[in-house]
Design an enzyme around this catalytic site. Structure first.
Site, PDB file in Angstrom:
ATOM      1  N   HIS A 122       0.938  -1.222   0.102  1.00  0.00           N
ATOM      2  CA  HIS A 122      -0.144  -0.021   0.122  1.00  0.00           C
ATOM      3  C   HIS A 122       1.026   1.238   0.075  1.00  0.00           C
ATOM      4  O   HIS A 122       2.053   1.038   0.500  1.00  0.00           O
ATOM      5  CB  HIS A 122      -1.011  -0.035   1.384  1.00  0.00           C
ATOM      6  CG  HIS A 122      -1.942   1.104   1.368  1.00  0.00           C
ATOM      7  ND1 HIS A 122      -1.589   2.227   1.750  1.00  0.00           N
ATOM      8  CD2 HIS A 122      -3.362   0.815   1.238  1.00  0.00           C
ATOM      9  CE1 HIS A 122      -2.735   3.111   1.875  1.00  0.00           C
ATOM     10  NE2 HIS A 122      -3.792   2.288   1.347  1.00  0.00           N
ATOM     11  N   ASP A 199       2.914  -4.194   8.318  1.00  0.00           N
ATOM     12  CA  ASP A 199       1.842  -3.194   8.242  1.00  0.00           C
ATOM     13  C   ASP A 199       0.668  -4.123   8.172  1.00  0.00           C
ATOM     14  O   ASP A 199       0.342  -5.216   7.516  1.00  0.00           O
ATOM     15  CB  ASP A 199       1.718  -2.678   6.746  1.00  0.00           C
ATOM     16  CG  ASP A 199       0.358  -2.109   6.380  1.00  0.00           C
ATOM     17  OD1 ASP A 199      -0.639  -2.307   7.119  1.00  0.00           O
ATOM     18  OD2 ASP A 199       0.529  -1.300   5.083  1.00  0.00           O
ATOM     19  N   GLN A 202      -4.430  -5.002   7.436  1.00  0.00           N
ATOM     20  CA  GLN A 202      -5.712  -5.747   6.843  1.00  0.00           C
ATOM     21  C   GLN A 202      -5.374  -7.345   7.486  1.00  0.00           C
ATOM     22  O   GLN A 202      -5.896  -8.274   7.293  1.00  0.00           O
ATOM     23  CB  GLN A 202      -5.506  -5.973   5.317  1.00  0.00           C
ATOM     24  CG  GLN A 202      -5.449  -4.845   4.403  1.00  0.00           C
ATOM     25  CD  GLN A 202      -7.079  -4.159   4.760  1.00  0.00           C
ATOM     26  OE1 GLN A 202      -7.788  -4.814   5.059  1.00  0.00           O
ATOM     27  NE2 GLN A 202      -7.349  -3.095   4.143  1.00  0.00           N
ATOM     28  N   LYS A 225     -10.555  -0.035  10.690  1.00  0.00           N
ATOM     29  CA  LYS A 225     -10.809  -1.201  10.150  1.00  0.00           C
ATOM     30  C   LYS A 225     -11.188  -2.237  10.918  1.00  0.00           C
ATOM     31  O   LYS A 225     -11.463  -3.487  10.484  1.00  0.00           O
ATOM     32  CB  LYS A 225      -9.460  -1.572   9.180  1.00  0.00           C
ATOM     33  CG  LYS A 225      -9.262  -0.615   7.965  1.00  0.00           C
ATOM     34  CD  LYS A 225      -8.034  -0.968   7.178  1.00  0.00           C
ATOM     35  CE  LYS A 225      -7.305   0.094   6.534  1.00  0.00           C
ATOM     36  NZ  LYS A 225      -8.203   0.413   5.349  1.00  0.00           N
ATOM     37  N   CYS A 365      -5.100   2.289  -3.619  1.00  0.00           N
ATOM     38  CA  CYS A 365      -3.618   2.744  -2.998  1.00  0.00           C
ATOM     39  C   CYS A 365      -2.459   1.974  -3.255  1.00  0.00           C
ATOM     40  O   CYS A 365      -1.646   1.938  -2.459  1.00  0.00           O
ATOM     41  CB  CYS A 365      -3.640   3.351  -1.516  1.00  0.00           C
ATOM     42  SG  CYS A 365      -4.996   4.547  -1.195  1.00  0.00           S
TER      43      CYS A 365
END
Ligand code: C6P
Length: 412
Positions: A122, A199, A202, A225, A365
């Site tokens: 991303h 990261d 998700q 999220k 993104c």
């Protein structure tokens, strides 16, 4: 026991209609919906103890501080951080990564050093490292992605070498859905004396994540999220790595003592939380974690795997549509991106919206990876605990109607 009906009834927004149809919300990778319990927790802050944290001796301030620090403890337990102080509240994943870039990275990376990311990052885990490379004279490298949407690990011995200072990698791709082997990458990074940043935007909302097991140095995710409000996010840092790190932002709260010409820094986490923190949304994040803990993260993961498997199979019946990312649902998070040789994803997205179905269309993104596979954009359906196989059926049925409409409709 996973009870989708019960879960759905906790989310007020899921009862609304969009364009005359029952809402089918399949844009969870962009942001998740909020259960009543989280909305109530947020209201309770303003109705019962709204006051600035860490700054008052009066009851409201002390209560607010207690709730804020309690949220930090909940986050720490949720990701198995060894101590709450290693959890820093930030605005979102993007800010968490920028914090590391503008503190640890510029203090520890120099000319000739290497920063390793992947081709599926991303922009939030790419653009900050471009800046660090520019500021320090380091070289930015990328682990390639195979045609099947997996990291190509065949060149890792060469890519992770004695010059590598940082491996910054996405845990679950928000575009391809790929779950990356971050534990293995952490071992490899540490073997050459490098640090690893994961990261987890998700992954943390969708599966058990254990920072001790992964042995990561930094891990970032966003509250919005994981069913909390936007404006609250988390950076986990290993104490040994950030203990002596210079602050990111300067001002109130992050200082120990201040003179007219200099100042000394507070301990972690306060050193990295300059100014009044977003305590209200942090409390709501704590409530979201309580909510997920009551379901169990293993259950969340298996529900999403089931939906994803169902979706991957159902997509096979669609002419003109190609699924992106790994074919095996066990190697993916709960999302499916796709593209059509015939129709622009925005047209598909608009058609679906007319039937109350929300998906994301665009580059999500992740422009460089789209560019690599020759696509300007794609469509993406992304799932969470409240999605059902019936909703996938509706998505497929509506996509079929859209494909017919756009490929044959105008001539019929
Ligand atoms: N992806 C999506 O629709 P922020 O915006 O800071 O909360 O999260 C940034 C981010 C970082 N890493 C990954 C893997 C992400 O998926 C995201 C956010 C959203 O895919 C919005 S672009």
């Amino acid at each position: 026991m996973f009870n989708s009906e019960q879960i759905r009834s906790d989310f007020p927004i899921l009862t609304r209609k969009v364009n005359g149809h029952q809402l089918v919300y399949l844009d969870n990778a962009a942001t998740s919906q909020k259960p009543r319990q989280v909305i109530d927790a947020l209201s309770s802050v303003y109705e019962q103890f709204n006051s600035n944290v860490h700054r008052g001796v009066h009851t409201l301030s002390m209560e607010a501080t207690e709730h804020y620090e309690d949220a930090r403890r909940k986050v720490a337990e949720f990701i198995n951080a060894p101590e709450p102080e290693t959890v820093i509240f930030v605005r979102n994943t993007t800010e968490a990564i920028n914090l590391v870039a503008h503190t640890w990275a510029i203090q520890n990376i120099g000319p000739g050093d290497e920063i390793l990311t992947t081709e599926m990052e991303h922009h939030s885990n790419l653009v900050p490292w471009q800046k660090v490379a520019e500021m320090t004279g380091a070289k930015l490298r990328h682990i390639p992605v195979t045609d099947t949407g997996l990291l190509d690990t065949s060149q890792l011995d060469q890519l992770i070498n004695e010059k590598t200072r940082l491996v910054a990698v996405v845990h679950v791709s928000n575009f391809l859905g790929t779950i990356n082997p971050v534990k293995d990458l952490a071992d490899r990074a540490h073997a050459v004396g490098a640090r690893i940043l994961i990261d987890s935007a998700q992954s943390v909302p969708h599966m058990p994540v254990d920072v001790i097991d992964l042995d990561c140095d930094f891990l970032a995710f966003s509250g919005h999220k994981i069913m909390a409000p936007p404006g609250i996010g988390v950076l986990y840092c290993k104490r040994s790595v950030i203990q002596d790190m210079e602050p990111f932002l300067r001002g109130g709260e992050m200082v120990r003592e201040v003179w007219f010409d200099h100042a000394t820094w507070n301990d972690i986490p306060n050193r990295f939380e300059a100014g009044t923190p977003n305590f209200a949304d942090a409390v709501a994040l704590g409530a979201a974690i309580d909510y997920l803990n009551a379901i169990g993260m293993e259950q969340v993961r298996s529900h999403e795997m089931e939906i994803t498997k169902y979706g991957l199979e159902a997509f096979q019946s669609l002419e003109y549509l190609k699924i992106l990312g790994p074919a095996d649902h066990t190697l993916r998070g709960g999302l499916i991106a796709f593209h059509s040789t015939e129709i622009h994803p925005h047209d598909l997205g608009t058609f679906l919206d007319q039937k109350g179905i929300a998906i994301r269309t665009g580059h999500h993104c992740v422009m460089p990876m789209h560019r690599k596979i020759g696509l300007p954009a794609s469509g993406r359906a992304s799932f969470y605990i409240y999605n059902t196989t019936e909703e996938i059926d509706l998505l497929i049925e509506t996509l079929k109607a859209a494909l017919t409409y756009f490929t044959k409709g105008s001539s019929s």
